[in-house]
Design an enzyme around this catalytic site. Structure first.
Site, PDB file in Angstrom:
ATOM      1  N   LYS A  65       0.790  -1.216  -0.139  1.00 38.39           N
ATOM      2  CA  LYS A  65      -0.085  -0.037  -0.064  1.00 38.39           C
ATOM      3  C   LYS A  65       0.793   1.134   0.204  1.00 38.39           C
ATOM      4  O   LYS A  65       0.521   2.329  -0.719  1.00 38.39           O
ATOM      5  CB  LYS A  65      -0.941  -0.082   1.341  1.00 38.39           C
ATOM      6  CG  LYS A  65      -1.998  -1.146   1.191  1.00 38.39           C
ATOM      7  CD  LYS A  65      -2.756  -1.185   2.502  1.00 38.39           C
ATOM      8  CE  LYS A  65      -3.749  -2.254   2.269  1.00 38.39           C
ATOM      9  NZ  LYS A  65      -4.615  -2.608   3.565  1.00 38.39           N
ATOM     10  N   GLN A 100      -4.434  -1.573   9.743  1.00 34.81           N
ATOM     11  CA  GLN A 100      -4.442  -2.797   9.129  1.00 34.81           C
ATOM     12  C   GLN A 100      -4.728  -3.957  10.010  1.00 34.81           C
ATOM     13  O   GLN A 100      -4.600  -3.958  11.199  1.00 34.81           O
ATOM     14  CB  GLN A 100      -2.953  -3.138   8.820  1.00 34.81           C
ATOM     15  CG  GLN A 100      -2.691  -4.584   8.025  1.00 34.81           C
ATOM     16  CD  GLN A 100      -3.402  -4.406   6.440  1.00 34.81           C
ATOM     17  OE1 GLN A 100      -3.477  -3.359   5.954  1.00 34.81           O
ATOM     18  NE2 GLN A 100      -3.993  -5.635   5.801  1.00 34.81           N
ATOM     19  N   ASP A 141     -10.706   2.902   4.409  1.00 37.23           N
ATOM     20  CA  ASP A 141     -11.211   1.611   4.240  1.00 37.23           C
ATOM     21  C   ASP A 141     -12.559   1.118   4.262  1.00 37.23           C
ATOM     22  O   ASP A 141     -12.856   0.180   3.967  1.00 37.23           O
ATOM     23  CB  ASP A 141     -10.652   0.891   5.421  1.00 37.23           C
ATOM     24  CG  ASP A 141      -9.364   0.085   5.439  1.00 37.23           C
ATOM     25  OD1 ASP A 141      -9.111  -0.413   4.134  1.00 37.23           O
ATOM     26  OD2 ASP A 141      -8.622  -0.219   6.351  1.00 37.23           O
TER      27      ASP A 141
HETATM   28  N1  GUN Z   1      -6.802  -6.957   6.210  1.00 38.86           N
HETATM   29  C1  GUN Z   1      -7.239  -7.373   4.949  1.00 38.86           C
HETATM   30  N2  GUN Z   1      -7.872  -6.694   4.380  1.00 38.86           N
HETATM   31  C2  GUN Z   1      -7.836  -5.583   4.633  1.00 38.86           C
HETATM   32  C3  GUN Z   1      -8.250  -4.131   4.343  1.00 38.86           C
HETATM   33  O1  GUN Z   1      -8.864  -3.950   3.315  1.00 38.86           O
HETATM   34  N3  GUN Z   1      -7.806  -2.990   5.138  1.00 38.86           N
HETATM   35  C4  GUN Z   1      -7.406  -3.294   6.201  1.00 38.86           C
HETATM   36  N4  GUN Z   1      -7.183  -2.249   7.135  1.00 38.86           N
HETATM   37  N5  GUN Z   1      -6.846  -4.518   6.783  1.00 38.86           N
HETATM   38  C5  GUN Z   1      -7.131  -5.442   6.047  1.00 38.86           C
END
Ligand code: GUN
Length: 293
Positions: free
Chosen positions: A52, A96, A119
């Site tokens: 990311k 995350q 998110d």
């Molecule tokens: N863990 C797995 N997918 C995601 C996501 O799209 N966002 C976040 N913050 N954690 C994740």
């Protein structure tokens, strides 16, 4: 069988996002800025967060990563989120997942300002999504919608079967596919761990979206000819054959299922890359105040 090529489509979107990020720079006098918080050292999370951050740099965003050891308390984490919420130089904030057991993902999601919740996990954004109002869409479902649009896949009137009901993918995906929108307008079935005879439903799917986290869960006998398959699985196994030491597997037995499919996403090279696009587009949209003016 034709591939829904996440690599190709995501590169195309990234070029467009880079152009818009440069325009946003002129409008707001700074780069769009994403902050990520990573707690602990989960191998998958390390990889995803690094990706990311790297993608942010590639499209001309600023990115900041705050890392904490697993011993951070819930109160400490919530306090850090509050600080970032009021920082006017930050457009998007993600924490995350998964988090350590002593920290509530629900409390964290609710603490993040819904106006920075790129998110799309905050109840305000989920509610607005369900009502078809402007909102940040959860990144993976958003990426899947973009992929379906990009390939002109007809969804209206189709039977969409979603396997998995997680807060991150299955649940929001099912809402989005049922919405009166395009993509959308499907008849949606959600299957989960308490569904007896999942095959009964998957066999009837025109569009099958699988997010259950089990390698080879969907086998050739479970799908009909001409199905469109979106494989959200990210199952990591150690491997001596790859540079990273891991190999990624989807939830679908690709080799045997793909010949029956009209369209199918590969793993890797499918949905994972589109998730990043969803996140980047949300962050850009936040910087440009498109959702919450
Ligand atoms: N863990 C797995 N997918 C995601 C996501 O799209 N966002 C976040 N913050 N954690 C994740």
């Amino acid at each position: 069988m034709q591939l829904l090529d996440g690599k190709f489509v995501s590169e195309k979107f990234k070029q467009q996002i880079a152009v818009e990020a440069a325009e946003a720079f002129h409008e707001i006098g700074r780069k769009p800025h994403l902050v990520a918080i990573l707690v602990g050292h989960d191998g998958g999370s390390e990889t995803y967060v690094a990706s990311k951050m790297k993608n942010c740099e590639e499209v001309g965003f600023k990115s900041t990563l705050y890392r904490y050891e697993t011993i951070i308390t819930e109160a400490e984490l919530l306090k850090k989120i509050e600080e970032i919420n009021v920082d006017t130089t930050v457009d998007g904030l993600i924490v995350q997942l998964p988090l350590p057991g002593h920290i509530s993902a629900d409390k964290v999601s609710e603490k993040i300002s819904h106006e920075k919740d790129v998110d799309g996990f905050h109840p305000v954004n989920l509610g607005r999504m369900q009502r078809n109002l402007p909102s940040f869409l959860p990144a993976t479902p958003y990426g899947i919608l973009l992929m379906l649009s990009e390939y002109g896949i007809e969804t209206a009137g189709k039977h969409c079967v979603v396997v998995g009901r997680s807060n991150i993918v299955g649940s929001p995906m099912s809402i989005l596919m049922a919405r009166n929108a395009n993509p959308g307008n499907c008849t949606v079935t959600v299957c989960h761990s308490r569904t007896p005879d999942i095959k009964k439903f998957t066999l009837d799917a025109d569009i099958l979206i699988v997010a259950i986290g089990k390698k080879n869960f969907i086998t050739a006998d479970m799908v009909k000819d001409g199905v469109v398959i979106i494989d959200v699985g990210m199952n990591r196994e150690t491997s001596t054959k790859t540079k990273s030491g891991y190999k990624l597997y989807g939830d679908v037995d690709f080799e045997n299922v793909a010949p029956k499919a009209l369209w199918i996403t590969p793993v890797p090279g499918g949905v994972g890359l589109m998730t990043i696009i969803g996140l980047l587009k949300n962050t850009l949209g936040s910087a440009k105040k498109e959702i919450y003016p």
